[in-house]
Design an enzyme around this catalytic site. Structure first.
Site, PDB file in Angstrom:
ATOM      1  N   ASP A  94     -17.629  -8.494   8.904  1.00 45.35           N
ATOM      2  CA  ASP A  94     -17.750  -8.213  10.206  1.00 45.35           C
ATOM      3  C   ASP A  94     -19.116  -8.316  10.926  1.00 45.35           C
ATOM      4  OD1 ASP A  94     -15.134  -7.440   9.299  1.00 45.35           O
ATOM      5  OD2 ASP A  94     -14.872  -5.865  10.675  1.00 45.35           O
ATOM      6  N   GLU A 129     -13.255   4.183   2.481  1.00 43.26           N
ATOM      7  CA  GLU A 129     -13.286   2.921   3.084  1.00 43.26           C
ATOM      8  C   GLU A 129     -14.667   2.380   2.639  1.00 43.26           C
ATOM      9  OE1 GLU A 129     -13.309   2.212   7.175  1.00 43.26           O
ATOM     10  OE2 GLU A 129     -12.593   0.071   6.781  1.00 43.26           O
TER      11      GLU A 129
HETATM   12  C1  6A9 Z   1      -8.459  -2.207  13.867  1.00 40.45           C
HETATM   13  C2  6A9 Z   1      -7.808  -0.155  14.663  1.00 40.45           C
HETATM   14  C3  6A9 Z   1      -5.339   2.647  14.717  1.00 40.45           C
HETATM   15  C4  6A9 Z   1     -12.303  -4.370   8.169  1.00 40.45           C
HETATM   16  O1  6A9 Z   1      -9.519  -3.584   5.130  1.00 40.45           O
HETATM   17  C5  6A9 Z   1      -9.205  -4.340   6.102  1.00 40.45           C
HETATM   18  C6  6A9 Z   1     -10.396  -5.016   6.876  1.00 40.45           C
HETATM   19  C7  6A9 Z   1     -11.063  -5.682   6.152  1.00 40.45           C
HETATM   20  O2  6A9 Z   1     -10.521  -6.809   5.879  1.00 40.45           O
HETATM   21  C8  6A9 Z   1     -12.316  -6.212   6.600  1.00 40.45           C
HETATM   22  O3  6A9 Z   1     -13.312  -6.704   5.464  1.00 40.45           O
HETATM   23  N1  6A9 Z   1     -10.896  -3.649   7.708  1.00 40.45           N
HETATM   24  C9  6A9 Z   1     -13.158  -4.730   7.094  1.00 40.45           C
HETATM   25  O4  6A9 Z   1     -14.467  -5.291   7.606  1.00 40.45           O
HETATM   26  C10 6A9 Z   1     -10.531  -3.203   8.465  1.00 40.45           C
HETATM   27  C11 6A9 Z   1      -9.962  -3.793   9.867  1.00 40.45           C
HETATM   28  C12 6A9 Z   1      -9.246  -2.917  10.664  1.00 40.45           C
HETATM   29  C13 6A9 Z   1      -9.177  -3.924  12.052  1.00 40.45           C
HETATM   30  C14 6A9 Z   1      -8.028  -3.369  12.802  1.00 40.45           C
HETATM   31  C15 6A9 Z   1      -7.467  -1.784  14.425  1.00 40.45           C
HETATM   32  C16 6A9 Z   1      -6.390   0.555  14.386  1.00 40.45           C
HETATM   33  O5  6A9 Z   1      -6.307   1.696  14.965  1.00 40.45           O
END
Ligand code: 6A9
Length: 787
Positions: A523, A757
């Site tokens: 990100d 996380e």
């Molecule tokens: C947001 C919010 C209720 C961010 O683990 C999943 C991903 C990874 O693939 C990525 O590398 N996470 C990491 O930088 C989380 C992404 C969440 C995005 C959606 C929506 C929901 O609110």
């Protein structure tokens, strides 16, 4: 006309499925073909629930609430961080036949167990056992309501059977995938041998417009008019499901597809108690006895013992000298990843450059693990490769099926949408701006890591029964895999030969300290300050080196032409080329290249208020980016995870002199080293722990992430096992880093009840979404030293 025709054809490409036969037969998840995996806890988004691996499954679930509490209505159903539970998750789960979960809600502990039993033609039976206990020694044991439900999703019928006034004794039903079935609600008891406890009963029988509305319907049906009057105690009003009338729009005739049967059984009882719910399949004619009470206990004990034995055989934590509490943690890490597997069905919303508006992707099914049951209970492409590194050790069939599902979602171009938001339930959790997936955008092809593991299992032990299906699986996968690889290798190329560039960076450079690169998975990790086609990204280069190598191995295994992949792999692994493209002499580290300046900061925007005008009528000053020195083409020079990639993915040869710098930077507390694991961005980087906007705190700019720490430990293990000048240094770092990660993730789990996380590089504290039992669960592989 021709131009128009071409354009409409191009516009369709993004939603046109890949032409080769699917990896998984249309009926491969059905009760006929795969009965053992038909029912499962495939609804990771709820605290407890089961469904089948079918597109429009009847779903079952549980809600609960505490009666006579200060807080008015504290209904629990979907996993929400806002519920502030002290912890919840699977302590044991074999992904196949049983699971044991513990939920800690204030001083209430709920244990939710299930056991399946095969028989008949529809996936067999199952029994749930819920045990409620009070944790504290408060004088009054709490009174709890459990609400068990079944709900249809566009097909199937449910019939409520009520006895003794308000008590719903059972539900019978029929659906396409289940045939006839019966769900029985047993009365609460204190223990297995005791007689029934005093309880109050209520039920709700209504229809729902969709599964995402179940909580709301129950909430709106609640009424306080009921009286709880235990034989020796005061009478009190309690809250229970009553009647619910769906709002009907008189003008439009009701859409029968939105009138799905929904039946709820509520039981209100004081702790401690135990309740069982049985699902019995109509086609199971040879059932020896009912799976309840002592039979259930015996079945549970047997599976627990099998689980323990298999766990030790695979991960060997006991033989490595881990304590019992560490071993329990390890079991929870595995069980939560298995118990977090979901089965989703629906359509992505996608867009290409040729579409004016987003389009609906063809409907598809996805069997996948999820990063977080509360915050993102859905599939993410690059997370899944990491998930399968762990799951493939436990059950390679799960890995083949997951990869099969993911690759069956590929379109004719070779693109797979990165985030899979399938079905209304999944959609209801995602803010609108995150829904549309664009076909220019990649995500690291980590599924190649999982494939590498499957191939290694196959070649190290080709006779092993659970590796054998891998070869035919690869054969079916191969045409899709080729297109997938080609898609990366053509759409994500960089400005120079053999260089690569992530597409889909943020465009509005004015608003962000550094425009994000969501597609890379990292990100807000700093990249070139001014996104342009001149960029080259070192992490993607290394992902391509890895992927081409696995393509070559798969091709070789299948007897397909492999020379091209081999050549690509050789070129991309050439350390001299890598150095030319990505070694920054100034940073003495690998780096991205692009149109870049370091002289950026966020400043209050100047808002012009004409003299004499009231200030409040003008917009509030926001933070915008100020660029003090013009960007130019140069190395980005941000030291952190991205600079480690040639090491992380074993692209560097063991004798590479660069390894010395990398190992030194890793061990430097002013750069990447912390007592809890490697931080994502050097403490000495100008963007270390900087917000990207007023509302966007640092994410990959300092905190410790376990997926990349896993790759780091694995790489140290690799370089300490091959001959070379850095071998000893790598071995020493390996021990240290492994110990730090394991100790901290474990300690945080013990203290907070969750796997997280990410972890603070400053204090080690877990932060971000929780539970996060996706890639953070790889800690188990680090404990087991399985890489
Ligand atoms: C947001 C919010 C209720 C961010 O683990 C999943 C991903 C990874 O693939 C990525 O590398 N996470 C990491 O930088 C989380 C992404 C969440 C995005 C959606 C929506 C929901 O609110």
């Amino acid at each position: 006309f021709y131009a128009l025709y071409m354009r409409s054809n191009l516009a369709k490409r993004v939603v046109t499925p890949h032409p080769s036969p699917p990896v998984l037969d249309a009926n491969s998840s059905s009760a006929k073909v795969s009965p053992e995996r038909f029912w499962g806890s495939y609804r990771p988004q709820v605290y407890f629930g089961m469904k089948t691996r079918s597109p429009h499954s009847i779903v079952t679930g549980m809600m609960w609430m505490r009666q006579f509490a200060e807080m008015d209505v504290n209904l629990r159903h979907t996993c929400e961080q806002g519920d502030r539970l002290h912890g919840y998750g699977w302590l044991m789960h074999d992904g196949l036949t049983f699971g044991v979960q513990e939920i800690r809600d204030g001083d209430l502990t709920l244990t939710t167990e299930f056991v399946k039993r095969m028989g008949g033609d529809h996936g067999g039976d199952w029994t749930w056992r819920i045990t409620a206990k009070q944790h504290s020694s408060a004088p009054q044991a709490p009174v709890i309501s459990l609400m068990f439900y079944a709900a249809a999703d566009t097909q199937g019928s449910l019939e409520a059977h009520v006895e003794e006034r308000n008590r719903l004794a059972s539900i019978t039903g029929f659906s396409e995938e289940l045939g006839n079935f019966k769900i029985t609600f047993r009365k609460p008891v204190t223990g297995e041998l005791s007689s029934a406890k005093y309880a109050s009963y209520n039920y709700l029988q209504t229809v729902s417009p969709g599964l995402e509305k179940l909580t709301e319907i129950v909430k709106y049906s609640l009424n306080r008019r009921f009286v709880y009057s235990p034989p020796s105690g005061e009478k009190r009003h309690y809250i229970a499901v009553d009647t619910y009338r769906p709002p009907h729009n008189q003008q439009k005739p009701a859409d029968p597809r939105k009138e799905n049967a929904f039946v709820v059984h509520q039981v209100t009882v004081q702790t401690p108690f135990q309740i069982e719910v049985l699902f019995e399949s109509g086609s199971f004619h040879t059932r020896p006895n009912q799976l309840v009470a002592s039979v259930m206990t015996q079945e549970l004990e047997r599976r627990k013992a099998e689980f323990e034995a298999k766990f030790e055989k695979i991960f060997g934590l006991q033989s490595r000298g881990f304590s019992q509490t560490h071993i329990r943690f390890g079991k929870a890490a595995l069980s939560n990843m298995l118990g977090g597997m979901g089965h989703f069905y629906g359509q992505s919303v996608v867009q290409s450059a040729y579409n004016e508006y987003p389009l609906l992707y063809p409907p598809g099914a996805l069997f996948t693990a999820v990063p977080s049951r509360s915050f993102f209970p859905r599939g993410f492409l690059w997370d899944e490769g990491f998930h399968q590194l762990l799951l493939s050790k436990w059950d390679p069939q799960v890995t083949r099926e997951s990869i099969g599902h993911w690759l069956d979602l590929i379109n004719m171009e070779g693109w797979i949408p990165r985030e899979q938001i399938l079905g209304d339930e999944a959609l209801s959790k995602v803010p609108a701006e995150f829904v549309v997936q664009r076909n220019e955008n990649a995500n690291p092809p980590t599924l190649f890591l999982a494939l590498q593991e499957l191939i290694e299992q196959l070649s190290s032990n080709p006779e092993k029964w659970d590796s054998q299906p891998t070869l035919p699986f690869l054969r079916r996968l191969y045409p899709r895999l080729k297109t997938w690889f080609e898609w990366y290798n053509t759409t994500q190329t960089g400005p120079l030969p053999h260089s690569y560039r992530w597409r889909g960076r943020d465009k509005d450079t004015n608003l962000f300290l550094n425009p994000k690169t969501l597609t890379s998975g990292l990100d807000d990790y700093p990249r070139a300050s001014h996104p342009s086609a001149d960029e080259r990204h070192v992490d993607l280069h290394c992902w391509m080196a890895l992927s081409s190598g696995i393509m070559a191995s798969v091709a070789r295994l299948l007897g397909e032409p492999h020379q091209d992949y081999e050549r690509t792999h050789q070129v991309l692994s050439d350390n001299n080329l890598l150095n030319e493209l990505h070694w920054s002499e100034q940073l003495r580290a690998y780096s991205d290249f692009g149109n870049h300046t370091q002289a950026v900061s966020l400043q209050q925007e100047k808002v012009y208020v004409p003299p004499g005008q009231p200030r409040h009528q003008f917009p509030v000053a926001r933070l915008v980016r100020s660029v003090r020195r013009a960007p130019k083409l140069q190395y980005v020079n941000a030291l952190g995870y991205v600079s480690l990639f040639p090491f992380l993915l074993h692209v560097l040869t063991p004798d590479s002199p660069k390894l010395e710098h990398i190992l030194r930077d890793m061990r430097d507390p002013d750069k990447l080293w912390t007592p809890y694991g490697l931080r994502s961005l050097s403490k000495s980087d100008p963007l270390y722990m900087k917000r990207n906007t007023e509302h966007d705190p640092p994410y990959w700019r300092g905190p410790i992430w376990i997926n990349l720490n896993y790759l780091a430990v694995r790489a140290l293990h690799h370089y300490s096992n091959v001959e070379g000048p850095h071998r000893e240094k790598a071995a020493a770092l390996y021990e240290e880093l492994r110990t730090n990660i394991v100790n901290n993730v474990y300690r945080q789990y013990a203290e907070t009840g969750y796997i997280w996380e990410q972890y603070s590089d400053n204090t080690g504290r877990g932060q971000g979404s929780h539970p996060f039992t996706g890639w953070s669960s790889l800690t188990l592989l680090i404990m087991a030293e399985q890489y």
